[in-house]
Write a protein that holds these residues in place. Structure first.
Motif, PDB file in Angstrom:
ATOM      1  N   GLY A 152      -1.291  -0.797  -4.227  1.00  0.00           N
ATOM      2  CA  GLY A 152      -2.598  -0.363  -3.742  1.00  0.00           C
ATOM      3  C   GLY A 152      -2.526   0.997  -3.088  1.00  0.00           C
ATOM      4  N   ILE A 176      -4.760  -1.301  -7.324  1.00  0.00           N
ATOM      5  CA  ILE A 176      -5.928  -1.774  -6.590  1.00  0.00           C
ATOM      6  C   ILE A 176      -6.277  -0.764  -5.512  1.00  0.00           C
ATOM      7  N   LEU A 195       0.840  -1.188   0.000  1.00  0.00           N
ATOM      8  CA  LEU A 195       0.000   0.000   0.000  1.00  0.00           C
ATOM      9  C   LEU A 195       0.877   1.240   0.000  1.00  0.00           C
ATOM     10  N   GLN A 240      -8.098   0.946  -2.353  1.00  0.00           N
ATOM     11  CA  GLN A 240      -8.622   0.436  -1.088  1.00  0.00           C
ATOM     12  C   GLN A 240      -9.742   1.305  -0.518  1.00  0.00           C
TER      13      GLN A 240
END
Length: 409
Positions: free
Chosen positions: A327, A356, A303, A358
């Motif tokens: 992410g 991706i 992340l 979140q």
């Protein structure tokens, strides 16, 4: 002169009164708030910073001021400004200085250091040697001391030194300004060897950011360490050359993004329930988890908790993290970012690199990472911004809206 406050005292400063310790050319004033007592200075200004407000000044108009708040004592500057080293516009040439020693608790909305000193033009400021700025304000945050302020402002080509000797800097609100971005002074934070800067975010989302005037106006250095407390966030968004402290880090609560790889010999201890965001493959072996199961599981999604300077080597972080995906992290009021090359697994139309999301409100910015040229597959929620040229490919074309340099899905 020397004054000791031995009983609780409240000063009603009204709208524009200034109460000063060490006021006037050649004056040398000392004030001690004794243990067990509270000194409160109350103005009637609102907003941050308080406009045209009352102030409590340490060193003013050519004077030298020293204030010591003893252990168990409190200084509260309410709806007013805490000034350290203040002149007036017509008397910028005066040599003024102030020192605040904190063993107890000091609370204020706005800290102003170096108000109304000589200035240089913007063109010269860009290349000026900051070491030539005069040190006009010093804060010593000692063991057991607590300092809380919404705003730190350093003005007019002056230098403010904040020495962390084991005390706590406590955030009073989210998005507190620790860099004084609207002014032209510099701030140097130093963590003493064998001591810690204890940062208590409480529930707030906080950021140490560089001034837009010059990235080196705010530096964090020293041989001491950092302790993160509070359930909120701390994002250190300083350039690596301005974020050089080398002591060990303990994340007791909440979330910490250091914004650079750990220094040689620097370690991180993450207590149960807390989160630390690594910035480089070299960080992984230096992180110890109180709960070993909290360490990233093999193939975890990395992340982005920015900013990340100098790129990111996902291949080097394998197998703890995926090499073919990134992410976004939790939504803050500012964007996370990566600058520099992202090293990753090969990508193709059949196996695109994945972004991706979140959180619906989260934004990640990519600047010269190389991802701009890849086939990409986007999923989740949020925004990815590509600063510069970009190529975006996804088999699910109905899931992407491309508007200027922002991919929103």
């Amino acid at each position: 002169g020397t004054v000791t406050i031995a009983k609780d005292l409240t000063i009603n400063a009204g709208g524009a009164a200034v109460y000063a310790v060490g006021n006037g050319a050649g004056a040398n004033g000392t004030l001690t708030v004794a243990a067990g007592t509270t000194l409160t200075v109350v103005g009637n200004s609102t907003g941050t910073p308080p406009g045209n407000s009352a102030a409590f000044a340490i060193g003013m108009m050519g004077g030298t001021g020293t204030v010591t708040v003893e252990a168990g004592a409190s200084l509260i500057v309410q709806n007013a400004v805490l000034d350290i080293a203040r002149n007036e516009d017509a008397h910028r040439e005066l040599v003024t200085s102030g020192t605040l020693n904190i063993y107890g608790t000091v609370t204020t909305r706005s800290l102003e250091c170096g108000a109304w000193f000589p200035v240089i033009n913007a063109a010269d400021l860009a290349t000026y040697n900051i070491d030539n700025f005069p040190v006009v304000a010093t804060i010593n945050l000692e063991e057991g001391g607590v300092f809380s302020a919404d705003r730190f402002a350093c003005n007019d080509q002056t230098l403010t030194m904040i020495n962390f000797n084991g005390g706590t800097l406590r955030a009073a609100k989210s998005d507190a300004s620790y860099a004084g971005p609207s002014v032209n002074g510099a701030m140097r934070w130093n963590i003493a060897s064998g001591k810690n800067l204890i940062f208590d975010s409480q529930v707030n989302h906080c950021k140490f950011s560089a001034s837009p005037k010059r990235s080196d106006f705010f530096t964090l250095s020293g041989e001491g360490g950092l302790v993160k407390r509070g359930t909120g966030y701390l994002q250190i968004a300083l350039p690596p050359e301005c974020n050089t402290f080398t002591g060990n880090i303990v994340v007791e609560e909440g979330y910490l993004s250091l914004g650079r790889p750990l220094a040689e010999g620097q370690t991180v201890y993450v207590k149960t329930g807390a989160v630390f965001y690594p910035s480089a493959a070299s960080d992984l072996a230096k992180i110890t988890y109180e709960d070993p199961s909290a360490a990233p599981a093999q193939g975890s999604l990395y992340l982005v908790e920015g900013p990340i300077f100098g790129g990111l080597d996902l291949v080097g972080m394998a197998p703890a993290y995926r090499t073919d995906a990134l992410g976004s992290s939790e939504s803050w009021s500012w964007a996370s970012s990566i600058s520099g090359t992202v090293t990753h697994a090969e990508a193709s139309l059949e196996h695109p690199f994945e972004l991706i999301g979140q959180y619906s409100g989260a934004t990640v910015q990519f600047n010269n990472t190389g991802l701009e040229y890849l086939p990409l597959r986007l999923s989740g929620a949020g925004t990815f911004e590509f600063l510069g040229r970009r190529t975006v490919t996804d088999g699910r074309t109905d899931s992407i809206v491309l508007a200027d340099s922002t991919v929103t899905y």
